[in-house]
Write a protein that holds these residues in place. Structure first.
Motif, short mmCIF file in Angstrom:
data_model
loop_
_atom_site.label_atom_id
_atom_site.label_comp_id
_atom_site.label_asym_id
_atom_site.label_seq_id
_atom_site.Cartn_x
_atom_site.Cartn_y
_atom_site.Cartn_z
N SER A 115 42.80 42.28 36.42
CA SER A 115 42.15 41.50 35.38
C SER A 115 40.64 41.75 35.44
O SER A 115 40.14 42.34 36.41
CB SER A 115 42.44 40.01 35.60
OG SER A 115 41.77 39.56 36.78
N PRO A 116 39.89 41.30 34.44
CA PRO A 116 38.43 41.44 34.49
C PRO A 116 37.84 40.83 35.75
O PRO A 116 36.96 41.43 36.39
CB PRO A 116 37.97 40.70 33.23
CG PRO A 116 39.11 40.87 32.27
CD PRO A 116 40.34 40.79 33.13
N LYS A 117 38.29 39.62 36.14
CA LYS A 117 37.77 38.97 37.34
C LYS A 117 38.11 39.77 38.59
O LYS A 117 37.26 39.98 39.46
CB LYS A 117 38.36 37.55 37.46
CG LYS A 117 37.87 36.76 38.66
CD LYS A 117 38.43 35.34 38.61
CE LYS A 117 37.93 34.48 39.78
NZ LYS A 117 38.46 34.94 41.08
N GLU A 118 39.35 40.24 38.68
CA GLU A 118 39.78 41.02 39.84
C GLU A 118 39.02 42.34 39.91
O GLU A 118 38.65 42.81 41.00
CB GLU A 118 41.28 41.28 39.77
CG GLU A 118 42.11 40.01 39.97
CD GLU A 118 43.54 40.16 39.51
OE1 GLU A 118 44.38 39.31 39.87
OE2 GLU A 118 43.84 41.13 38.77
N SER A 119 38.76 42.95 38.75
CA SER A 119 38.03 44.22 38.70
C SER A 119 36.61 44.04 39.23
O SER A 119 36.11 44.85 40.01
CB SER A 119 37.98 44.75 37.27
OG SER A 119 39.28 45.00 36.77
N ILE A 186 33.76 43.35 31.31
CA ILE A 186 34.98 44.15 31.46
C ILE A 186 36.10 43.42 30.72
O ILE A 186 36.74 42.52 31.27
CB ILE A 186 35.34 44.34 32.95
CG1 ILE A 186 34.15 44.94 33.70
CG2 ILE A 186 36.56 45.24 33.10
CD1 ILE A 186 34.38 45.11 35.18
N LYS A 187 36.33 43.80 29.49
CA LYS A 187 37.15 42.99 28.59
C LYS A 187 38.61 42.88 29.01
O LYS A 187 39.19 41.81 28.98
CB LYS A 187 37.06 43.58 27.17
CG LYS A 187 35.65 43.47 26.58
CD LYS A 187 35.61 44.00 25.16
CE LYS A 187 34.22 43.82 24.57
NZ LYS A 187 34.13 44.34 23.19
N LYS A 188 39.22 44.00 29.36
CA LYS A 188 40.66 43.99 29.66
C LYS A 188 40.95 44.36 31.10
O LYS A 188 42.11 44.61 31.45
CB LYS A 188 41.38 44.95 28.72
CG LYS A 188 41.27 44.58 27.25
CD LYS A 188 42.02 45.57 26.38
CE LYS A 188 41.91 45.21 24.90
NZ LYS A 188 42.61 46.20 24.04
N GLY A 189 39.96 44.38 31.92
CA GLY A 189 40.18 44.77 33.30
C GLY A 189 40.36 46.27 33.45
O GLY A 189 39.99 47.05 32.58
N GLU A 210 37.42 49.00 29.54
CA GLU A 210 36.44 48.71 28.49
C GLU A 210 35.31 47.89 29.09
O GLU A 210 35.55 46.82 29.64
CB GLU A 210 37.09 47.95 27.34
CG GLU A 210 38.02 48.79 26.49
CD GLU A 210 38.51 48.04 25.27
OE1 GLU A 210 37.79 47.13 24.81
OE2 GLU A 210 39.61 48.36 24.79
N ILE A 211 34.09 48.42 29.00
CA ILE A 211 32.90 47.70 29.45
C ILE A 211 32.00 47.49 28.26
O ILE A 211 31.42 48.44 27.72
CB ILE A 211 32.16 48.48 30.56
CG1 ILE A 211 33.10 48.71 31.76
CG2 ILE A 211 30.91 47.72 31.00
CD1 ILE A 211 32.47 49.51 32.87
#
Length: 233
Positions: A115-119, A186-189, A210-211
């Motif tokens: 996910s974005p947070k995990e990334s 980071i929209k979609k991770g 996607e950044i």
């Protein structure tokens, strides 16, 4: 042979040089001859020497990673990846059909999805690893010094190489990179898919992220093509 662990490849032409380390990033990092000054200021913002560099004066055998260095990077960063990527990020699919220009293979598909947070969390930990990795700093600075010495030999008035200043600049740049991660959109991770054969050789790799308004997509292939030949892109 195909890529299964860490391998470094150096590229050279009259006006460009580059380095690829697949386990860290599956593409080339290039420096054009007319970007030498910009490249040096990445390490030392106060650099005021030549802005261009004649690539033909450098022996690229001198900057290739040694077997000892390759082993260190493999052990360090493969271990880092295993310790910092949770099993829940991965999924596996067996007996996946793969076709490429008449070649048919049955492969295993490994998918990494964060996910974005995990990334962001992973990228932050990775930045910390780079900041603390003094052996990696030594490897990078050693090779910058080789290029710098070639320029100093060919040009008058080039200041003496300052190893400490260069390492400090490198660490400062990495810290700045880390501080910017929290603001990345980071929209979609991160999604990465690799197809591997029975020998764990990577045959196909797809990565997407996607950044902000920028989409990053990377695809590479290493397909056996008979008679010990391989199709690579």
């Amino acid at each position: 042979e195909g890529e299964s662990t860490i391998e470094a490849e150096v590229y050279q032409s009259d006006d460009k040089m580059g380095l690829s380390v697949p386990v860290l990033y599956d593409t080339f990092f290039y420096m054009n001859a007319d970007e030498y000054g910009e490249f040096m200021r990445m390490f030392d913002p106060a650099y005021s020497g030549p802005e261009e560099y004649n690539m033909n004066t450098l022996d690229f055998e001198d900057i290739k990673l040694t077997e000892k260095e390759k082993k260190y990077l493999q052990e360090t960063y493969v271990k880092f990846i295993y310790e910092n990527l949770d099993e829940k990020y991965f999924s596996e699919k067996k007996n996946v059909d793969f076709k490429h220009e008449g070649v048919k293979l049955e492969l295993r598909e490994l998918t990494l999805k964060m996910s974005p947070k995990e990334s962001k969390e992973f990228l932050t930990k990775f930045a910390d690893q780079l900041i603390e990795d003094k052996k990696l700093h030594d490897m990078l600075v050693k090779r910058v010094e080789l290029v710098y010495d070639q320029v100093a030999f060919a040009e008058e008035g080039v200041p003496a190489f300052d190893e400490k200043e260069l390492k400090d600049g490198l660490v400062d740049g990495l810290k700045e990179m880390k501080s910017g991660i929290k603001d990345l959109d980071i929209k979609k991770g991160l999604t990465s898919k690799i197809l591997v054969d029975k020998d764990n050789i990577i045959i196909n790799r797809d990565m997407s992220m996607e950044i902000g308004d920028t989409s990053i997509a990377i695809n590479s292939k290493d397909v056996p093509d008979g008679d010990k030949k391989r199709y690579q892109e």
